[in-house]
Design an enzyme around this catalytic site. Sequence first.
Site, PDB file in Angstrom:
ATOM      1  N   LYS A  14      34.037  31.474  49.532  1.00  0.00           N
ATOM      2  CA  LYS A  14      33.913  30.441  48.491  1.00  0.00           C
ATOM      3  C   LYS A  14      35.232  30.220  47.774  1.00  0.00           C
ATOM      4  O   LYS A  14      35.557  29.101  47.414  1.00  0.00           O
ATOM      5  CB  LYS A  14      32.764  30.722  47.531  1.00  0.00           C
ATOM      6  CG  LYS A  14      32.861  31.964  46.693  1.00  0.00           C
ATOM      7  CD  LYS A  14      31.625  32.082  45.805  1.00  0.00           C
ATOM      8  CE  LYS A  14      31.307  33.478  45.370  1.00  0.00           C
ATOM      9  NZ  LYS A  14      32.270  34.232  44.621  1.00  0.00           N
ATOM     10  N   ARG A  89      25.356  33.840  38.217  1.00  0.00           N
ATOM     11  CA  ARG A  89      24.988  34.767  39.283  1.00  0.00           C
ATOM     12  C   ARG A  89      23.500  35.093  39.269  1.00  0.00           C
ATOM     13  O   ARG A  89      23.009  35.793  40.147  1.00  0.00           O
ATOM     14  CB  ARG A  89      25.778  36.057  39.143  1.00  0.00           C
ATOM     15  CG  ARG A  89      27.052  36.063  39.970  1.00  0.00           C
ATOM     16  CD  ARG A  89      27.802  37.326  39.665  1.00  0.00           C
ATOM     17  NE  ARG A  89      28.545  37.866  40.761  1.00  0.00           N
ATOM     18  CZ  ARG A  89      29.762  37.492  41.101  1.00  0.00           C
ATOM     19  NH1 ARG A  89      30.358  36.512  40.481  1.00  0.00           N
ATOM     20  NH2 ARG A  89      30.395  38.082  42.091  1.00  0.00           N
ATOM     21  N   ARG A 128      39.798  41.518  53.934  1.00  0.00           N
ATOM     22  CA  ARG A 128      40.362  40.616  52.925  1.00  0.00           C
ATOM     23  C   ARG A 128      41.564  41.243  52.202  1.00  0.00           C
ATOM     24  O   ARG A 128      41.534  42.385  51.789  1.00  0.00           O
ATOM     25  CB  ARG A 128      39.285  40.249  51.902  1.00  0.00           C
ATOM     26  CG  ARG A 128      39.820  39.376  50.769  1.00  0.00           C
ATOM     27  CD  ARG A 128      38.756  38.575  50.123  1.00  0.00           C
ATOM     28  NE  ARG A 128      37.734  39.377  49.469  1.00  0.00           N
ATOM     29  CZ  ARG A 128      36.682  38.844  48.854  1.00  0.00           C
ATOM     30  NH1 ARG A 128      36.535  37.519  48.831  1.00  0.00           N
ATOM     31  NH2 ARG A 128      35.777  39.607  48.289  1.00  0.00           N
ATOM     32  N   ARG A 163      41.162  44.345  47.253  1.00  0.00           N
ATOM     33  CA  ARG A 163      40.355  44.492  46.044  1.00  0.00           C
ATOM     34  C   ARG A 163      39.646  45.843  46.034  1.00  0.00           C
ATOM     35  O   ARG A 163      39.202  46.311  47.065  1.00  0.00           O
ATOM     36  CB  ARG A 163      39.313  43.367  45.981  1.00  0.00           C
ATOM     37  CG  ARG A 163      39.829  42.136  45.324  1.00  0.00           C
ATOM     38  CD  ARG A 163      38.883  40.981  45.459  1.00  0.00           C
ATOM     39  NE  ARG A 163      37.508  41.269  45.056  1.00  0.00           N
ATOM     40  CZ  ARG A 163      36.585  40.332  44.907  1.00  0.00           C
ATOM     41  NH1 ARG A 163      36.894  39.056  45.112  1.00  0.00           N
ATOM     42  NH2 ARG A 163      35.357  40.638  44.554  1.00  0.00           N
ATOM     43  N   ARG A 174      26.930  44.862  45.842  1.00  0.00           N
ATOM     44  CA  ARG A 174      27.132  43.461  45.454  1.00  0.00           C
ATOM     45  C   ARG A 174      26.194  42.546  46.256  1.00  0.00           C
ATOM     46  O   ARG A 174      25.650  41.574  45.732  1.00  0.00           O
ATOM     47  CB  ARG A 174      28.595  43.042  45.688  1.00  0.00           C
ATOM     48  CG  ARG A 174      29.552  43.691  44.696  1.00  0.00           C
ATOM     49  CD  ARG A 174      30.955  43.779  45.240  1.00  0.00           C
ATOM     50  NE  ARG A 174      31.600  42.492  45.408  1.00  0.00           N
ATOM     51  CZ  ARG A 174      32.566  42.252  46.296  1.00  0.00           C
ATOM     52  NH1 ARG A 174      32.966  43.202  47.118  1.00  0.00           N
ATOM     53  NH2 ARG A 174      33.117  41.076  46.368  1.00  0.00           N
TER      54      ARG A 174
END
Length: 225
Positions: A14, A89, A128, A163, A174
């Site tokens: 996103k 969220r 990532r 991260r 998550r």
Amino acid sequence: MKSIMFIAPPAAGKGTQAEIIANKYNIPHISTGNILREIAKENTEIGNYIYETMSNGDLVKDEITYKLIENRLSLKDCKNGYIIDGFPRNLEQAIKYDEILKKVDLELGYVFALNIDKKELEKRVIGRRICENCNTTYNINEEHEMPRIESICDICGGNLYQRKDDNLDAFEARYKNYLEQTTDIIKYYEEKNILYHINGNASVEKIAQEIDSIISKEGKKNDND
Ligand code: AMP
């Protein structure tokens, strides 16, 4: 132009899509994750709290998030549209968002739900990498998203980092949180007739095209009104 909201599981891309649209339409990309990561760098009580919470994959307290969102949306650059990413969220945040929008005199716009397989997400999470300077995102597990030089940003030469919550354990937390919370928000926006489901397993370019065709179609419709 109307504002744009993304609902997507962690590492669904996103942020990448938000950047593409933000650049094309010259509107701000407001990511609660990015705002919170900046505060987490500060060695203050709130900075340390946010750092710990994010590292565990938990949600930051609503009172902090709401204030940050309200302050950011009050800025002038949001008047011509913006992209909101990472908020709301859950249903409670979605209802609060309606209140915040009223307060700052803005409206709900498009909501894009990116749907993507869990296995693909795990691969993306592990690979990532983010530039510590300009926030450009790379993926060392994807041929088309690798940096040219390992650990260095193609755009600004900054160092790339991983991260703290991009590991399989934090991802599980998550992702579980995401599934539990989003069914209700998706229903909430479907009922308002503003939600579009997008296939997030497609390539970055294909997803961007699909989103863009929806936005530009609406733009044309409004021009003809
Ligand atoms: P993201 O970059 O959107 O994946 O967000 C990373 C982390 O920031 C999340 O796991 C939460 O700890 C925190 N965060 C981001 N957005 C919110 C939000 N709307 N409410 C609470 N915590 C958030």
